[in-house]
Design an enzyme around this catalytic site. Sequence first.
Site, mmCIF file in Angstrom:
data_model
loop_
_atom_site.group_PDB
_atom_site.id
_atom_site.type_symbol
_atom_site.label_atom_id
_atom_site.label_comp_id
_atom_site.label_asym_id
_atom_site.label_seq_id
_atom_site.Cartn_x
_atom_site.Cartn_y
_atom_site.Cartn_z
ATOM 1 N N LYS A 127 1.029 -1.079 -0.082
ATOM 2 C CA LYS A 127 -0.015 0.114 -0.128
ATOM 3 C C LYS A 127 0.916 1.075 -0.104
ATOM 4 O O LYS A 127 1.579 1.540 1.175
ATOM 5 C CB LYS A 127 -0.787 -0.085 1.410
ATOM 6 C CG LYS A 127 -1.689 1.247 1.385
ATOM 7 C CD LYS A 127 -3.149 0.968 0.775
ATOM 8 C CE LYS A 127 -3.875 2.140 1.067
ATOM 9 N NZ LYS A 127 -5.381 2.094 0.753
ATOM 10 N N GLY A 147 -4.077 0.878 -4.340
ATOM 11 C CA GLY A 147 -4.234 2.396 -4.210
ATOM 12 C C GLY A 147 -4.748 2.990 -3.193
ATOM 13 O O GLY A 147 -5.200 2.198 -2.298
ATOM 14 N N LEU A 203 -19.014 -11.481 3.199
ATOM 15 C CA LEU A 203 -19.317 -12.496 3.656
ATOM 16 C C LEU A 203 -19.644 -12.108 5.336
ATOM 17 O O LEU A 203 -19.011 -11.108 5.885
ATOM 18 C CB LEU A 203 -17.587 -13.074 3.907
ATOM 19 C CG LEU A 203 -17.004 -13.409 2.437
ATOM 20 C CD1 LEU A 203 -15.603 -13.550 2.698
ATOM 21 C CD2 LEU A 203 -17.600 -14.881 2.027
HETATM 22 N N1 LIG Z 1 -16.332 -9.236 1.079
HETATM 23 C C1 LIG Z 1 -16.414 -8.634 1.993
HETATM 24 N N2 LIG Z 1 -17.262 -9.422 3.005
HETATM 25 C C2 LIG Z 1 -17.396 -8.788 3.999
HETATM 26 N N3 LIG Z 1 -17.113 -7.552 4.550
HETATM 27 C C3 LIG Z 1 -16.452 -6.820 3.512
HETATM 28 C C4 LIG Z 1 -15.979 -7.329 2.368
HETATM 29 N N4 LIG Z 1 -15.428 -6.208 1.641
HETATM 30 C C5 LIG Z 1 -15.351 -5.206 2.524
HETATM 31 N N5 LIG Z 1 -15.884 -5.646 3.867
HETATM 32 C C6 LIG Z 1 -16.101 -4.696 4.905
HETATM 33 O O1 LIG Z 1 -16.024 -3.357 4.394
HETATM 34 C C7 LIG Z 1 -14.720 -2.645 4.940
HETATM 35 C C8 LIG Z 1 -14.094 -2.051 4.060
HETATM 36 O O2 LIG Z 1 -13.305 -2.476 2.892
HETATM 37 P P1 LIG Z 1 -12.012 -2.192 2.446
HETATM 38 O O3 LIG Z 1 -11.424 -1.892 3.747
HETATM 39 O O4 LIG Z 1 -11.639 -3.450 1.746
HETATM 40 O O5 LIG Z 1 -12.374 -1.083 1.525
HETATM 41 P P2 LIG Z 1 -11.439 -0.319 0.590
HETATM 42 O O6 LIG Z 1 -11.946 -0.166 -0.669
HETATM 43 O O7 LIG Z 1 -9.868 -1.055 0.395
HETATM 44 O O8 LIG Z 1 -11.169 1.139 1.163
HETATM 45 P P3 LIG Z 1 -10.029 2.186 1.193
HETATM 46 O O9 LIG Z 1 -10.293 3.036 0.042
HETATM 47 O O10 LIG Z 1 -10.066 2.917 2.522
HETATM 48 O O11 LIG Z 1 -8.800 1.550 0.889
HETATM 49 C C9 LIG Z 1 -13.963 -3.661 5.545
HETATM 50 O O12 LIG Z 1 -13.127 -3.612 6.624
HETATM 51 C C10 LIG Z 1 -14.862 -4.797 5.788
HETATM 52 O O13 LIG Z 1 -15.507 -4.874 7.131
HETATM 53 MG MG LIG Z 2 -8.174 -0.143 1.313
#
Ligand SMILES: Nc1ncnc2c1ncn2[C@@H]1O[C@H](COP(=O)(O)OP(=O)(O)OP(=O)(O)O)[C@@H](O)[C@H]1O
Ligand SMILES: [Mg+2]
Length: 212
Positions: free
Chosen positions: A33, A101, A186
């Site tokens: 990251k 990103g 999930l």
């Molecule tokens: N497939 C999934 N199943 C269950 N919960 C999920 C899933 N994907 C994301 N989440 C929930 O949503 C939250 C945010 O997801 P994530 O951190 O992957 O987002 P991101 O797009 O990486 O955000 P950022 O832009 O801040 O990097 C996670 O902490 C998790 O709790």
């Molecule tokens: Mg993220």
Amino acid sequence: MSKTFVVTGTDTGIGKTVFSAALVQALDAHYWKPVQSGLEEETDSELVARLAGAEPVRILPEAWKLKTPASPHLAAQIDGVEIDPLALVPPQLERPLVIEGAGGLLVPLTRRITYADVFARWQLPTILCARTALGTINHTLLSLEAMRVRRIPVLGVVFIGDEVRDSQAIISELGMVRVLGRLPKLDRLDTETLRQAFSAHFDMDDFVGEKA
Ligand SMILES: Nc1ncnc2c1ncn2[C@@H]1O[C@H](COP(=O)(O)OP(=O)(O)OP(=O)(O)O)[C@@H](O)[C@H]1O
Ligand SMILES: [Mg+2]
């Protein structure tokens, strides 16, 4: 040389890190990251380490760790540092690498340079994560247009959420893009449930085979 993938998305908080963790686990890859904004909550690197069961050595250190949970350009300004986008260079490694990103494509790293500019320079296979929920058609098609205009190589789209058949189909058709799979929401999110979901919904050949 091992393959490097870039994971971007249509928006912040849509599941890029969770998908990245699944990919890191499936490919036994490294994770990077480059710019982390916000250090109070679990960072993306920490979430990947927890979900992918990745050893710390496989999580590469962030190039910039910024205290403020804001767009990198602003977080850097508040922290009193300046991000040098040209200093962001993916390392050559023995194993595959997954780079995530921040937010979406047009998130600024400085007041002049966005993440999309960096991805265009890298020319690496880039995965666009998109929600399946309402609003996704417009966001995803706009993101694909932004990628194509900048000649960012699009590996495909990954959907995150419950199945919404027509949205997924119309994005694939109008966006002329390959759908790599869909990661369902999930109820229990841990290393094992994520591993099972990835293997049930994705084809490894898209990431390691001829098609990749
Ligand atoms: N497939 C999934 N199943 C269950 N919960 C999920 C899933 N994907 C994301 N989440 C929930 O949503 C939250 C945010 O997801 P994530 O951190 O992957 O987002 P991101 O797009 O990486 O955000 P950022 O832009 O801040 O990097 C996670 O902490 C998790 O709790
Ligand atoms: Mg993220």
